[in-house]
Design an enzyme around this catalytic site. Structure first.
Site, PDB file in Angstrom:
ATOM      1  N   CYS A   1     -71.720  13.904  46.639  1.00  0.00           N
ATOM      2  CA  CYS A   1     -70.309  14.722  47.233  1.00  0.00           C
ATOM      3  C   CYS A   1     -69.264  13.143  46.896  1.00  0.00           C
ATOM      4  O   CYS A   1     -67.874  13.972  47.102  1.00  0.00           O
ATOM      5  CB  CYS A   1     -70.197  15.472  48.026  1.00  0.00           C
TER       6      CYS A   1
ATOM      7  N   HIS B   1     -71.561  14.907  54.300  1.00  0.00           N
ATOM      8  CA  HIS B   1     -70.814  15.243  53.094  1.00  0.00           C
ATOM      9  C   HIS B   1     -69.707  15.196  53.291  1.00  0.00           C
ATOM     10  O   HIS B   1     -68.265  14.726  53.928  1.00  0.00           O
ATOM     11  CB  HIS B   1     -70.502  17.294  53.447  1.00  0.00           C
TER      12      HIS B   1
ATOM     13  N   ASP C   1     -63.210  21.303  47.498  1.00  0.00           N
ATOM     14  CA  ASP C   1     -64.183  20.955  48.041  1.00  0.00           C
ATOM     15  C   ASP C   1     -64.535  21.311  46.642  1.00  0.00           C
ATOM     16  O   ASP C   1     -65.103  22.397  45.514  1.00  0.00           O
ATOM     17  CB  ASP C   1     -65.626  21.843  49.086  1.00  0.00           C
TER      18      ASP C   1
END
Length: 205
Positions: free
Chosen positions: A94, A133, A148
């Site tokens: 991520c 994250h 995202d």
């Protein structure tokens, strides 16, 4: 530009381009608005970068060279260094996805921030905050939005990355995004009255 035309233009950008600036200009060359630029960058990443399921083991020296922000050294910004590594391997976790997105936006003259925080996966939130994250905030036409690119790219099944585009995580309304993304800096909820983590724990997932 229609959405179908835009998707086609994104897909023909060669994956072999490894320079973030050249890639950003290529991806956005036919775009006329900030929204089109952001959508093209976002979609290109989801189509070309795979989630790194198996970890890469780095030496202490490699990690220091990548993340060292000592201003006395003539290093490129950390986002750009990470972005170059992601483009070389065509894979990331991520943090790499988020930093690549921010870097490509930078070279396309779009403001973007890397946001870190707590993400709810398939379980309730906890009363103890723990960052796990990274995602992005992006400024389009003087307004900030959330997205995202990692979660929009696909998912993990049986230990393998499955590429499947999920448009839900592109410019998700803040009132919805907060259900599974809780930033370290509550300013990046983009909400006037963000919930506490305990309140989030009692909301449906």
């Amino acid at each position: 530009m229609g959405s179908s035309q835009q998707v086609s233009s994104v897909k023909i950008v060669p994956q072999s381009l490894k320079d973030p600036k050249t890639l950003a200009l290529k991806i956005t060359s036919t775009c006329t608005t900030e929204l089109e630029k952001v959508r093209s960058i976002f979609y290109w990443i989801t189509e070309n970068i795979s989630y790194k399921v198996k970890p890469t083991y780095w030496s202490a020296a490699q990690i220091k060279a990548l993340y060292d922000d000592d201003t006395s050294l003539t290093l490129k910004p950390i986002n750009e260094r990470v972005a170059e590594n992601v483009l070389r391997s065509n894979s990331a976790v991520c943090d790499g996805y988020a930093r690549l997105f921010a870097t490509l936006c930078y070279f396309a003259n779009i403001r973007a921030e890397v946001i870190t925080g707590y993400a709810r996966f398939n379980s309730p939130a906890t009363s103890t905050f723990k960052s796990n994250h990274s995602w992005n905030a992006v400024r389009i036409d003087s307004a900030w939005h959330l997205l995202d690119v990692t979660w929009a790219s696909g998912y993990i099944a049986a230990g393998e990355f499955v590429r499947r585009y999920n448009s839900y995580y592109f410019l998700t309304p803040p009132q919805q995004f907060i259900h599974d993304h809780y930033p370290e800096n509550l300013e990046w909820t983009l909400l006037s009255s963000p919930p506490t983590l305990k309140e989030l724990d009692h909301t449906p997932f």
